[in-house]
Design a protein around this motif. Structure first.
Motif, PDB file in Angstrom:
ATOM      1  N   LEU A 812       0.811  -1.202   0.000  1.00 44.16           N
ATOM      2  CA  LEU A 812       0.000   0.000   0.000  1.00 44.16           C
ATOM      3  C   LEU A 812       0.850   1.261   0.000  1.00 44.16           C
ATOM      4  CD1 LEU A 812      -2.952   0.967   0.122  1.00 44.16           C
ATOM      5  CD2 LEU A 812      -2.785   0.917   2.613  1.00 44.16           C
ATOM      6  N   TRP A 813       1.931   1.244   0.784  1.00 44.33           N
ATOM      7  CA  TRP A 813       2.777   2.438   0.857  1.00 44.33           C
ATOM      8  C   TRP A 813       3.354   2.773  -0.512  1.00 44.33           C
ATOM      9  CZ3 TRP A 813       7.539   4.372  -0.137  1.00 44.33           C
ATOM     10  CH2 TRP A 813       7.876   5.580   0.477  1.00 44.33           C
ATOM     11  N   LEU A 814       3.862   1.772  -1.225  1.00 40.71           N
ATOM     12  CA  LEU A 814       4.430   2.018  -2.554  1.00 40.71           C
ATOM     13  C   LEU A 814       3.374   2.561  -3.509  1.00 40.71           C
ATOM     14  CD1 LEU A 814       6.713  -1.119  -3.019  1.00 40.71           C
ATOM     15  CD2 LEU A 814       7.469   1.267  -3.002  1.00 40.71           C
ATOM     16  N   TRP A 815       2.161   2.016  -3.453  1.00 41.43           N
ATOM     17  CA  TRP A 815       1.102   2.489  -4.341  1.00 41.43           C
ATOM     18  C   TRP A 815       0.726   3.934  -4.034  1.00 41.43           C
ATOM     19  CZ3 TRP A 815      -2.453  -2.311  -3.190  1.00 41.43           C
ATOM     20  CH2 TRP A 815      -1.842  -3.451  -3.698  1.00 41.43           C
ATOM     21  N   GLN A 816       0.697   4.268  -2.750  1.00 40.64           N
ATOM     22  CA  GLN A 816       0.295   5.619  -2.353  1.00 40.64           C
ATOM     23  C   GLN A 816       1.410   6.639  -2.531  1.00 40.64           C
ATOM     24  OE1 GLN A 816      -0.905   5.154   1.711  1.00 40.64           O
ATOM     25  NE2 GLN A 816      -2.946   4.404   1.194  1.00 40.64           N
ATOM     26  N   ASN A 817       2.621   6.170  -2.794  1.00 38.60           N
ATOM     27  CA  ASN A 817       3.759   7.078  -2.895  1.00 38.60           C
ATOM     28  C   ASN A 817       4.489   6.896  -4.218  1.00 38.60           C
ATOM     29  OD1 ASN A 817       4.073   8.529  -0.078  1.00 38.60           O
ATOM     30  ND2 ASN A 817       3.430   6.441   0.361  1.00 38.60           N
ATOM     31  N   ASP A 818       5.587   6.175  -4.209  1.00 40.97           N
ATOM     32  CA  ASP A 818       6.467   6.154  -5.373  1.00 40.97           C
ATOM     33  C   ASP A 818       5.802   5.632  -6.640  1.00 40.97           C
ATOM     34  OD1 ASP A 818       8.395   7.140  -3.708  1.00 40.97           O
ATOM     35  OD2 ASP A 818       9.355   5.201  -3.340  1.00 40.97           O
ATOM     36  N   ILE A 819       5.139   4.474  -6.534  1.00 41.14           N
ATOM     37  CA  ILE A 819       4.529   3.895  -7.734  1.00 41.14           C
ATOM     38  C   ILE A 819       3.376   4.759  -8.220  1.00 41.14           C
ATOM     39  CG2 ILE A 819       3.151   1.942  -8.553  1.00 41.14           C
ATOM     40  CD1 ILE A 819       4.953   0.087  -6.976  1.00 41.14           C
ATOM     41  N   GLY A 820       2.519   5.188  -7.283  1.00 39.33           N
ATOM     42  CA  GLY A 820       1.409   6.046  -7.669  1.00 39.33           C
ATOM     43  C   GLY A 820       1.880   7.350  -8.287  1.00 39.33           C
ATOM     44  N   GLN A 821       2.912   7.948  -7.696  1.00 40.08           N
ATOM     45  CA  GLN A 821       3.420   9.216  -8.220  1.00 40.08           C
ATOM     46  C   GLN A 821       4.013   9.037  -9.613  1.00 40.08           C
ATOM     47  OE1 GLN A 821       6.089  10.777  -5.254  1.00 40.08           O
ATOM     48  NE2 GLN A 821       4.475  10.869  -3.691  1.00 40.08           N
ATOM     49  N   MET A 822       4.633   7.876  -9.871  1.00 36.97           N
ATOM     50  CA  MET A 822       5.191   7.605 -11.188  1.00 36.97           C
ATOM     51  C   MET A 822       4.084   7.646 -12.254  1.00 36.97           C
ATOM     52  SD  MET A 822       7.075   4.134 -12.548  1.00 36.97           S
ATOM     53  CE  MET A 822       8.331   4.197 -11.272  1.00 36.97           C
ATOM     54  N   ILE A 823       2.945   7.043 -11.944  1.00 34.86           N
ATOM     55  CA  ILE A 823       1.844   7.035 -12.908  1.00 34.86           C
ATOM     56  C   ILE A 823       1.242   8.428 -13.041  1.00 34.86           C
ATOM     57  CG2 ILE A 823      -0.437   6.092 -13.399  1.00 34.86           C
ATOM     58  CD1 ILE A 823       0.419   3.535 -11.999  1.00 34.86           C
ATOM     59  N   VAL A 824       1.042   9.118 -11.912  1.00 35.40           N
ATOM     60  CA  VAL A 824       0.478  10.473 -11.959  1.00 35.40           C
ATOM     61  C   VAL A 824       1.341  11.381 -12.824  1.00 35.40           C
ATOM     62  CG1 VAL A 824      -0.020  12.530 -10.581  1.00 35.40           C
ATOM     63  CG2 VAL A 824      -0.727  10.280  -9.762  1.00 35.40           C
ATOM     64  N   ASP A 825       2.641  11.317 -12.641  1.00 39.52           N
ATOM     65  CA  ASP A 825       3.537  12.163 -13.442  1.00 39.52           C
ATOM     66  C   ASP A 825       3.387  11.877 -14.926  1.00 39.52           C
ATOM     67  OD1 ASP A 825       4.502  13.282 -11.118  1.00 39.52           O
ATOM     68  OD2 ASP A 825       6.318  12.051 -11.039  1.00 39.52           O
ATOM     69  N   GLN A 826       3.336  10.610 -15.279  1.00 41.45           N
ATOM     70  CA  GLN A 826       3.230  10.269 -16.707  1.00 41.45           C
ATOM     71  C   GLN A 826       1.886  10.700 -17.286  1.00 41.45           C
ATOM     72  OE1 GLN A 826       5.252   6.286 -17.840  1.00 41.45           O
ATOM     73  NE2 GLN A 826       4.809   6.054 -15.645  1.00 41.45           N
ATOM     74  N   VAL A 827       0.823  10.502 -16.522  1.00 43.86           N
ATOM     75  CA  VAL A 827      -0.500  10.872 -17.016  1.00 43.86           C
ATOM     76  C   VAL A 827      -0.613  12.380 -17.187  1.00 43.86           C
ATOM     77  CG1 VAL A 827      -2.932  10.976 -16.382  1.00 43.86           C
ATOM     78  CG2 VAL A 827      -1.680   8.821 -16.163  1.00 43.86           C
ATOM     79  N   LEU A 828      -0.149  13.144 -16.200  1.00 41.48           N
ATOM     80  CA  LEU A 828      -0.244  14.598 -16.299  1.00 41.48           C
ATOM     81  C   LEU A 828       0.648  15.126 -17.417  1.00 41.48           C
ATOM     82  CD1 LEU A 828      -0.408  15.679 -12.558  1.00 41.48           C
ATOM     83  CD2 LEU A 828      -2.238  15.753 -14.256  1.00 41.48           C
TER      84      LEU A 828
END
Length: 837
Positions: A812-828
């Motif tokens: 959960l921590w990875l999804w809410q932080n590093d992994i999630g942020q990686m996807i958010v950055d690419q999408v934006l």
């Protein structure tokens, strides 16, 4: 044009009752069953209930339910006992059962009259038997229901309390006030919003005067004569001032009830013929007259997904609306976490389509005509511009479509909110499609195990969040429950975490909607096709209505989690043979065993075995969780020494915060490649945590810990013959061999199915190191990302982790932080590039 509110309270005016109020002051009696309240109770009994039994006025109907349920349960109130009730009712019903010491057991309702379905009640009795202490049916929306059925339950020894909150004024088939002379308690409301409108109050009626007297004692702290409690009790008395309002309301009450019934008939006449084969549906009426608080109808299925737009259109014309009860009890976070919920397909349907229209004392037939005309116009306009319009034709392009709003999907929203970028993500027209009724939970609450994420990890999702409503969840009752597990060696029980993650999901969803995004619950994405312009066209099905539409999106994020297939588990080669061939019908998937009720199902399988032998195959967290469940089962399973064997391919590694902590504990089985260079953690990714870690440390005898003699560890490569023999001789074999990603069917511009890496046998990856979904050749599929259980991302580079790790990173921590942020950055970044283009 005057506004027509949904509900317009019209209790008696206190300013017109000055003489009665002055009399109260002169007497100096303000509560404790004073003459006004006692006089009202007698008048109500005689004028409304024909002199049958007795009546008891209480502070409000919820208090009445609490008292009546507690009395009906008697000595059976307590842990493990149920109050059976329908899902389509107000929250007060379930809350009252909880306050009375019972667990709500929620069943489905009848599709005609919307009250508890007889078949659903029968199924509950068949499953739970005498654990059902009380049945609490709801007389839905002021209706009459079949009391003979409940008298039958009472004769068999089950307590019965009728929640008739809105039914004061209803007449049964014989023309009597609903509930007249019933052998059990009937609880009515006198809230300002009800047909019998006062400021606040409730009434309990029963044909059993002795029962009413027992309840009266409970309203006064359980006192009987002397000021000494002789039974359970609270202060539930109706004060004299409110009794004055009730007595005054009784004088003109019949005319009010009849007027509202006339308005109900007018609605049925006006709307009954709309779109004949797909029209509005009304509650089937039981009895001679319903006490109508507001007009409840079901929208045609084709319009269910557009309820919000219909309500907005009516509001623009000065017409108030609502949707009682949506969400129903089974969709509300508190009860999902604290009740037992049976299948509720009818409740789901009602909740998705219900629309509440105005009925007030001041309305006239012309006002009903105005509401009906506005409603039909709104639906007709949607039929032209909505159902056959932009979204259904798929001409609107969402910036991002998140497929799945469970823990992984909402973790992505959390990651964006932590960066202060959730509003930006939503403003591009982001859409979320989730099968459940709410965001957040997914299937996490269906497991009987503790989390492998710390309480702190759950709370960091909201702590100091830039959105105040999200940050406030740290102090929410569900956040406080999570906080109880901070600093512990055992994680948060997953079923206790659901209220918090659903509350978080609800707030994140509101932010998305408020900033231009779209949330579709009880819906699923069936497939997505890439068009010539690079846009993905997703086919979305409403699971309640069956209606389908096309949603186009520039990017898709697959957050649908993982699954276990029994066939895949059976095909896994263990010690040279497929596990299915070794275990036969004794094989149980780890997912099935770890789910709620898994231990009980195992008890049934081994009931005739004096000393059952259980083999667990797998070395993952789920394998250790299965072992922990077996060892801590209560009551204990009859497990002797070595009764449980755990067969694993690789050494079992515990997590440590530092190399020094590991050495201090006596653990030395690690090298430089096993230490995360960024954090210094030992086995940051491969190591077991929390409850699984504690069991591993015991079984490895680290730091002088004593192994549990009931469990034996066996490395498969070191003893294949022993593994085969143990599996062949076991009474139950639990295959805890990981999860496969649940991929979305994707098609290219020519309509050909895109073969994905996730479709490969075994436990394949869904994504690459940038969280991009990959095809069978390992190439990223443009504009498609993945996150969540079994997606297969392996942290590296700035994401850290030990270099020796080669498995999938789920956390959960990875999804809410590093992994999630990686996807958010690419999408934006993709959204920005698309706008420039």
């Amino acid at each position: 044009m005057d506004r027509l509110p949904l509900i317009a309270p019209r209790p008696p005016r206190l300013s017109d009752l000055s003489d009665a109020l002055r009399a109260i002051e002169d007497r100096g009696i303000y509560s404790n069953g004073g003459p006004v309240v006692r006089g009202f109770e007698a008048d109500l009994r005689d004028r409304v209930f024909g002199g049958a039994g007795d009546c008891l006025a209480v502070g409000n109907a919820t208090l009445g339910l609490m008292l009546a349920i507690r009395q009906a349960a008697g000595p059976r109130a307590g842990r493990g006992m149920f109050a059976l009730m329908p899902g389509f009712t107000f929250a007060a019903t379930a809350h009252a059962a909880e306050w009375a010491g019972l667990t709500p057991l929620i069943c489905d309702v009848d599709p005609g009259d919307w009250s508890a379905a007889e078949a659903a009640e029968a199924a509950a009795f068949a499953r739970y038997g005498d654990r059902i202490a009380v049945v609490v049916p709801y007389a839905t929306f002021g209706a009459s229901i079949d009391l003979d059925r409940y008298a039958g339950y009472a004769r068999l020894g089950t307590g019965v309390v009728i929640d008739a909150a809105a039914s004061l004024g209803a007449l049964d088939a014989q023309g009597r006030a609903f509930g007249t002379g019933a052998p059990f308690a009937i609880v009515y409301s006198m809230h300002a919003t009800k047909v019998f409108a006062t400021a606040e109050g409730g009434v309990v009626h029963s044909g059993d005067a002795a029962l009413i007297e027992r309840l009266r004692q409970m309203t006064n702290f359980g006192f009987a004569g002397a000021r000494s409690a002789e039974g359970p009790g609270i202060n539930a008395k109706l004060p004299e001032v409110l009794g004055t309002l009730a007595a005054e309301k009784l004088k003109a009450f019949e005319a009010v009830a009849e007027h509202r019934a006339m308005l109900d008939r007018r609605y049925r006449e006006q709307l009954g013929g709309f779109a004949s084969d797909n029209g509005f549906e009304f509650q089937v009426q039981q009895g001679r007259r319903q006490a109508v608080q507001c007009q409840s109808i079901l929208l045609p299925r084709a319009f269910a997904g557009h309820r919000r737009g219909i309500m907005a259109a009516l509001d623009a014309q000065g017409i108030g609306t609502g949707c009682y009860f949506s969400p129903h009890l089974g969709e509300q976070p508190w009860f999902r976490a604290n009740a037992v919920i049976e299948p509720l397909p009818v409740c789901d349907d009602l909740s998705a389509r219900i629309l509440s229209l105005p009925i007030t004392d001041a309305m006239m037939p012309a006002d009903v005509d105005r509401v009906c005309a506005a409603l039909m116009e709104a639906c007709a306009r949607l039929g032209r511009d909505g159902l056959e319009g932009l979204e259904r034709r798929g001409t609107f392009v969402h910036s991002t479509l998140i497929v799945g709003g469970g823990p992984a999907g909402t973790a992505l929203l959390t990651a964006a909110s932590k960066q202060g970028r959730l509003a930006d993500l939503a403003a591009g027209g982001m859409a979320i499609v989730e099968r459940d009724a709410v965001l957040g939970r997914g299937s996490i609450g269906s497991y009987a195990i503790t989390s492998d994420s710390t309480a702190e990890t759950f709370l960091t999702a909201v702590k100091d969040n830039v959105h105040e409503a999200v940050a406030a969840l740290e102090d929410h009752v569900s956040g406080q429950e999570i906080a109880l597990h901070k600093g512990g060696r055992i994680g948060v029980p997953l079923y206790r975490a659901t209220a918090f993650i659903e509350a978080t999901g609800a707030q994140l969803g509101r932010i998305v909607i408020d900033h231009g995004g779209h949330v579709a619950t009880r819906s699923e994405v069936v497939e997505a096709r890439r068009e010539a312009d690079g846009i993905w066209a997703a086919r979305v099905r409403n699971l309640t209505t069956g209606q389908e539409r096309v949603m186009r999106a520039a990017s898709i994020v697959i957050a649908t989690g993982g699954y276990q297939s029994r066939d895949d588990i059976a095909a896994e080669v263990i010690a040279g043979s497929p596990l299915g061939a070794l275990a036969g019908n004794r094989l149980v998937t780890g997912d099935d065993f770890l789910s709620l009720g898994g231990v009980d199902r195992l008890r049934v399988r081994t009931a005739d075995m004096r000393a059952p032998r259980i083999a667990i195959v797998g070395g993952s967290t789920s394998a250790m969780a299965a072992a922990a469940l077996l060892l801590k089962a209560a009551p204990a399973l009859p497990l002797g020494a070595g009764a449980v064997t755990l067969h694993h391919r690789r050494p079992l590694r515990p997590f440590y915060h530092s190399a020094e902590a590991a050495w201090d504990d006596g653990f030395t089985d690690f090298g430089p490649d096993d230490v995360c260079p960024g954090t210094g953690f030992v086995y940051r990714l491969a190591g077991f945590r929390l409850e699984a870690r504690e069991l591993v440390l015991r079984m490895l005898s680290i730091g002088g810990r004593a192994p549990d003699p009931r469990l034996a560890l066996r490395m498969i490569p070191q003893d294949e013959a022993g593994t085969r023999a143990a599996i062949e001789q076991a009474d139950v074999v639990i295959g805890a061999l990981g999860y496969r990603p649940r991929a979305l069917p994707l098609f290219d511009e020519q309509g050909r199915r895109i073969a994905l890496m996730a479709d490969a046998p075994g436990r394949p990856r869904l994504v690459d190191q940038h969280c991009r979904v990959i095809d069978a050749a390992g190439r990223p599929v443009p504009g498609v990302y993945g996150i969540g259980l079994a997606s297969g991302h392996v942290p590296d580079g700035k994401l850290g982790g030990e270099s020796s790790f080669s498995g999938k990173a789920n956390g959960l921590w990875l999804w809410q932080n590093d992994i999630g942020q990686m996807i958010v950055d690419q999408v934006l970044d993709s959204n920005a590039a698309r706008r420039v283009a």
